[in-house]
Design an enzyme around this catalytic site. Structure first.
Site, PDB file in Angstrom:
ATOM      1  N   LYS A   1       4.331 -32.945  -2.777  1.00  0.00           N
ATOM      2  CA  LYS A   1       4.565 -31.822  -3.692  1.00  0.00           C
ATOM      3  C   LYS A   1       4.769 -32.395  -5.084  1.00  0.00           C
ATOM      4  O   LYS A   1       5.684 -33.201  -5.301  1.00  0.00           O
ATOM      5  CB  LYS A   1       5.789 -31.020  -3.250  1.00  0.00           C
ATOM      6  CG  LYS A   1       6.192 -29.898  -4.205  1.00  0.00           C
ATOM      7  CD  LYS A   1       7.350 -29.097  -3.607  1.00  0.00           C
ATOM      8  CE  LYS A   1       7.883 -28.081  -4.573  1.00  0.00           C
ATOM      9  NZ  LYS A   1       8.914 -27.223  -3.964  1.00  0.00           N
TER      10      LYS A   1
ATOM     11  N   LYS B   1       5.696 -31.971  -8.993  1.00  0.00           N
ATOM     12  CA  LYS B   1       6.331 -31.150 -10.011  1.00  0.00           C
ATOM     13  C   LYS B   1       5.527 -31.270 -11.302  1.00  0.00           C
ATOM     14  O   LYS B   1       5.338 -32.382 -11.831  1.00  0.00           O
ATOM     15  CB  LYS B   1       7.770 -31.606 -10.240  1.00  0.00           C
ATOM     16  CG  LYS B   1       8.688 -31.377  -9.062  1.00  0.00           C
ATOM     17  CD  LYS B   1       9.012 -29.905  -8.864  1.00  0.00           C
ATOM     18  CE  LYS B   1      10.121 -29.718  -7.843  1.00  0.00           C
ATOM     19  NZ  LYS B   1      10.513 -28.305  -7.694  1.00  0.00           N
TER      20      LYS B   1
ATOM     21  N   GLU C   1       2.887 -23.340  -6.586  1.00  0.00           N
ATOM     22  CA  GLU C   1       4.185 -22.675  -6.445  1.00  0.00           C
ATOM     23  C   GLU C   1       4.735 -22.229  -7.799  1.00  0.00           C
ATOM     24  O   GLU C   1       4.701 -22.986  -8.767  1.00  0.00           O
ATOM     25  CB  GLU C   1       5.171 -23.629  -5.770  1.00  0.00           C
ATOM     26  CG  GLU C   1       6.532 -23.008  -5.494  1.00  0.00           C
ATOM     27  CD  GLU C   1       7.481 -23.988  -4.832  1.00  0.00           C
ATOM     28  OE1 GLU C   1       8.665 -23.633  -4.676  1.00  0.00           O
ATOM     29  OE2 GLU C   1       7.055 -25.103  -4.464  1.00  0.00           O
TER      30      GLU C   1
ATOM     31  N   LYS D   1      14.874 -20.593   0.375  1.00  0.00           N
ATOM     32  CA  LYS D   1      15.893 -21.621   0.185  1.00  0.00           C
ATOM     33  C   LYS D   1      17.245 -21.002   0.499  1.00  0.00           C
ATOM     34  O   LYS D   1      17.574 -19.924  -0.005  1.00  0.00           O
ATOM     35  CB  LYS D   1      15.871 -22.168  -1.247  1.00  0.00           C
ATOM     36  CG  LYS D   1      14.615 -22.954  -1.595  1.00  0.00           C
ATOM     37  CD  LYS D   1      14.663 -23.449  -3.026  1.00  0.00           C
ATOM     38  CE  LYS D   1      13.422 -24.269  -3.378  1.00  0.00           C
ATOM     39  NZ  LYS D   1      13.406 -24.644  -4.814  1.00  0.00           N
TER      40      LYS D   1
ATOM     41  N   ASP E   1      13.032 -32.677   1.837  1.00  0.00           N
ATOM     42  CA  ASP E   1      13.102 -34.110   1.548  1.00  0.00           C
ATOM     43  C   ASP E   1      14.321 -34.488   0.729  1.00  0.00           C
ATOM     44  O   ASP E   1      14.415 -35.616   0.244  1.00  0.00           O
ATOM     45  CB  ASP E   1      11.832 -34.558   0.823  1.00  0.00           C
ATOM     46  CG  ASP E   1      11.618 -33.810  -0.500  1.00  0.00           C
ATOM     47  OD1 ASP E   1      12.314 -32.815  -0.752  1.00  0.00           O
ATOM     48  OD2 ASP E   1      10.729 -34.224  -1.276  1.00  0.00           O
TER      49      ASP E   1
END
Length: 340
Positions: free
Chosen positions: A154, A156, A208, A253, A305
């Site tokens: 992933k 950023k 995302e 989340k 993670d």
């Protein structure tokens, strides 16, 4: 899913801090440590743990979360159900830490693991993304290369003009990896449109939270061949309706929605509305990953993670092997009566 009340409990709540191995950058923020609210509930010789970092962009901080918990001390210690907790605290870290501690305590008292209490199938190791913080393209490529066991990454991204270079640099060194990108609200319709060709070329699977919260209408005009995911735009199940037809994936989340109880409600409602699911984290130790691991059984994408970025973790801890996360029962949510 059960909602058994817990008999009188002893509450311990405190703030703990763990340094990160290196600064971690996303759009608008740089993180150097994790500060966490830790809740411990003890009853009849059993102990349940919950941990939360809160929601930084809502100023939901461990000190404010601790005040929320202490304000309810008498009610909590007198015995409370997870269903009652939903009405006593809003979504956020305080409710998350308490809710997860209640689940963990109930698992030990009932002699059943949390996944069984929640009516889920027995767990299996879950493929998880390994996150690469926003940085110069070369630095991101180096970090991606260092994740030798990672099978999913992933990235950023941020609100500048280097994002295409970042994605291409990582893809060049990791042609094997499943890849997603996270804008953390950093794009505009124009910057997303200009970036999409590079994302398609680099075989990015998910984008995302491209746009800021409150700008969900911008999604109406996006023609993306890549599935879009919502993170900050969806805090709990009440936010789902506005995203129907706008995104494909919902990132759950527990710090955002306020615990495993609401996370399961959110997951089931999102599935009813046709969304695919993702579980993420705000950071934290294995005590934060354990409840997320339970939700991960329902998800297409798993991003758990957090402990990999910390200089130390709980003992026992979740395990990362072959790009997958596994949460042994003795870490969190098992019927094994282990205190730490």
């Amino acid at each position: 899913m059960t909602t058994h009340g817990i008999k009188r409990v002893k509450l311990t709540a405190s703030i703990e801090r763990v340094e990160m191995t290196a600064p971690f950058r996303i759009t608008g923020y740089v993180f150097t440590h994790n500060e966490m609210l830790v809740v411990r509930l003890e009853s009849e010789g059993h102990v349940g743990h919950g941990e939360a970092l809160g929601v930084y962009y809502h100023q939901d901080t461990p000190p404010s979360m601790l005040r929320q918990v202490e304000a309810l001390r008498d009610i909590i210690e007198g015995g409370i159900t997870r269903q009652q907790l939903l009405t006593l605290l809003p979504p956020g870290g305080a409710r998350n830490a308490l809710d997860c501690a209640l689940w963990d305590l109930e698992a030990k008292q009932q002699g059943k693991p949390v996944w069984q209490l929640a009516g889920l199938n027995p767990p299996e190791p879950l493929l998880t993304t390994f996150t690469v913080g926003a940085d110069e393209p070369e630095a991101m490529a180096e970090r991606a290369s260092s994740y030798t066991q990672a099978r999913a990454l992933k990235l950023k991204l941020t609100d500048d003009d280097r994002n295409a270079d970042r994605v291409r640099a990582v893809r060049a060194v990791r042609p094997d990896a499943w890849l997603m990108v996270d804008a953390n609200q950093g794009f505009t319709p124009e910057t997303l449109a200009s970036l999409l060709p590079a994302l398609v070329e680099s075989r990015v699977a998910v984008v995302e939270q491209p746009f800021p919260v409150g700008k969900e209408a911008w999604l109406d005009d996006v023609d993306s061949p890549i599935p879009l995911a919502a993170d900050e735009s969806v805090q709990d199940h009440r936010d789902l309706e506005k995203l129907v037809g706008r995104v494909n994936v919902i990132n759950i989340k527990l710090d955002k929605c306020g615990g495993l109880t609401e996370a399961l409600i959110l997951a089931r409602r999102a599935q009813e509305l046709g969304f695919k699911l993702m579980v993420g984290n705000m950071g934290g130790t294995s005590w934060s990953m354990g409840p997320g691991f339970v939700v991960g059984a329902l998800c297409m994408v798993v991003d758990l993670d957090g402990p990999l970025f910390l200089v130390s973790d709980r003992e026992p801890a979740v395990r990362y092997e072959d790009g997958r996360i596994w949460c042994p029962e003795e870490v969190w949510g098992g019927a094994i009566a282990v205190d730490a």
